[in-house]
Design a protein around this motif. Structure first.
Motif, PDB file in Angstrom:
ATOM      1  N   ASP A   1      -5.602  -7.900   2.528  1.00 46.96           N
ATOM      2  CA  ASP A   1      -4.390  -7.274   1.251  1.00 46.96           C
ATOM      3  C   ASP A   1      -3.378  -6.714   2.061  1.00 46.96           C
ATOM      4  O   ASP A   1      -3.581  -5.419   2.384  1.00 46.96           O
ATOM      5  CB  ASP A   1      -4.838  -6.526  -0.049  1.00 46.96           C
ATOM      6  N   PRO A   2      -2.146  -7.152   1.967  1.00 50.14           N
ATOM      7  CA  PRO A   2      -1.479  -6.019   2.967  1.00 50.14           C
ATOM      8  C   PRO A   2      -0.724  -4.790   2.117  1.00 50.14           C
ATOM      9  O   PRO A   2      -1.044  -3.453   3.288  1.00 50.14           O
ATOM     10  CB  PRO A   2      -0.220  -6.998   2.602  1.00 50.14           C
ATOM     11  N   GLU A   3      -0.762  -5.356   1.110  1.00 51.35           N
ATOM     12  CA  GLU A   3      -0.280  -4.038   0.155  1.00 51.35           C
ATOM     13  C   GLU A   3      -1.196  -2.241   0.169  1.00 51.35           C
ATOM     14  O   GLU A   3      -0.674  -1.931  -0.068  1.00 51.35           O
ATOM     15  CB  GLU A   3      -0.352  -3.909  -1.567  1.00 51.35           C
ATOM     16  N   LEU A   4      -2.556  -2.305   0.322  1.00 55.36           N
ATOM     17  CA  LEU A   4      -4.112  -1.807   0.555  1.00 55.36           C
ATOM     18  C   LEU A   4      -3.471  -0.874   2.968  1.00 55.36           C
ATOM     19  O   LEU A   4      -4.369   0.027   2.217  1.00 55.36           O
ATOM     20  CB  LEU A   4      -5.191  -2.281   0.931  1.00 55.36           C
ATOM     21  N   PHE A   5      -2.849  -1.930   2.983  1.00 51.23           N
ATOM     22  CA  PHE A   5      -1.505  -1.005   4.564  1.00 51.23           C
ATOM     23  C   PHE A   5      -0.734  -0.090   4.475  1.00 51.23           C
ATOM     24  O   PHE A   5      -0.317   0.354   4.694  1.00 51.23           O
ATOM     25  CB  PHE A   5      -1.583  -2.072   5.601  1.00 51.23           C
ATOM     26  N   GLY A   6      -0.337  -0.493   3.007  1.00 56.81           N
ATOM     27  CA  GLY A   6       1.150   0.298   2.451  1.00 56.81           C
ATOM     28  C   GLY A   6       2.449  -0.718   2.939  1.00 56.81           C
ATOM     29  O   GLY A   6       2.699  -0.151   2.648  1.00 56.81           O
ATOM     30  N   LEU A   7       1.501  -2.161   3.024  1.00 60.36           N
ATOM     31  CA  LEU A   7       2.590  -2.713   3.316  1.00 60.36           C
ATOM     32  C   LEU A   7       3.416  -3.893   2.056  1.00 60.36           C
ATOM     33  O   LEU A   7       2.602  -4.123   1.447  1.00 60.36           O
ATOM     34  CB  LEU A   7       2.688  -3.645   4.501  1.00 60.36           C
ATOM     35  N   PRO A   8       3.996  -4.230   2.297  1.00 64.86           N
ATOM     36  CA  PRO A   8       4.753  -5.004   0.960  1.00 64.86           C
ATOM     37  C   PRO A   8       4.475  -6.092   1.410  1.00 64.86           C
ATOM     38  O   PRO A   8       4.552  -6.553   2.293  1.00 64.86           O
ATOM     39  CB  PRO A   8       6.748  -4.655   0.907  1.00 64.86           C
ATOM     40  N   VAL A   9       4.165  -6.855   0.413  1.00 65.94           N
ATOM     41  CA  VAL A   9       3.943  -8.202   1.059  1.00 65.94           C
ATOM     42  C   VAL A   9       5.363  -9.319   0.808  1.00 65.94           C
ATOM     43  O   VAL A   9       6.375  -8.742  -0.088  1.00 65.94           O
ATOM     44  CB  VAL A   9       2.785  -9.079  -0.773  1.00 65.94           C
TER      45      VAL A   9
END
Length: 77
Positions: free
Chosen positions: A69-77
């Motif tokens: 999940d990119p959100e766990l990296f602080g990245l927007p999906v």
């Protein structure tokens, strides 16, 4: 839709990789991966312990199927 060949043709020179750590602990330290958005539907996933290795490339659907999940990296999906 991008395919594997298209993904590896994308330029990584301007990619901003974000590191996430956790899970299993490697004998040399914590297990970490790096992730960067490299296109509208494209991601590059690297290994922080091997920064010289070419990152693997995924579409958003492939990343999701792998449970990343990119959100766990602080990245927007």
């Amino acid at each position: 839709m991008l395919n594997g060949i298209d993904l590896y043709a994308l330029d990584l020179s301007g990619a901003s990789f974000v590191k996430a750590c956790g899970g299993n602990t490697h004998p040399d330290g914590e297990s970490c991966v790096t992730l960067a958005r490299i296109g509208d539907d494209a991601w590059a996933l690297g290994d922080s312990k091997r920064p010289d290795a070419q990152p693997l490339r995924f579409t958003s659907a492939e990343l999701h199927a792998a449970g990343i999940d990119p959100e766990l990296f602080g990245l927007p999906v």
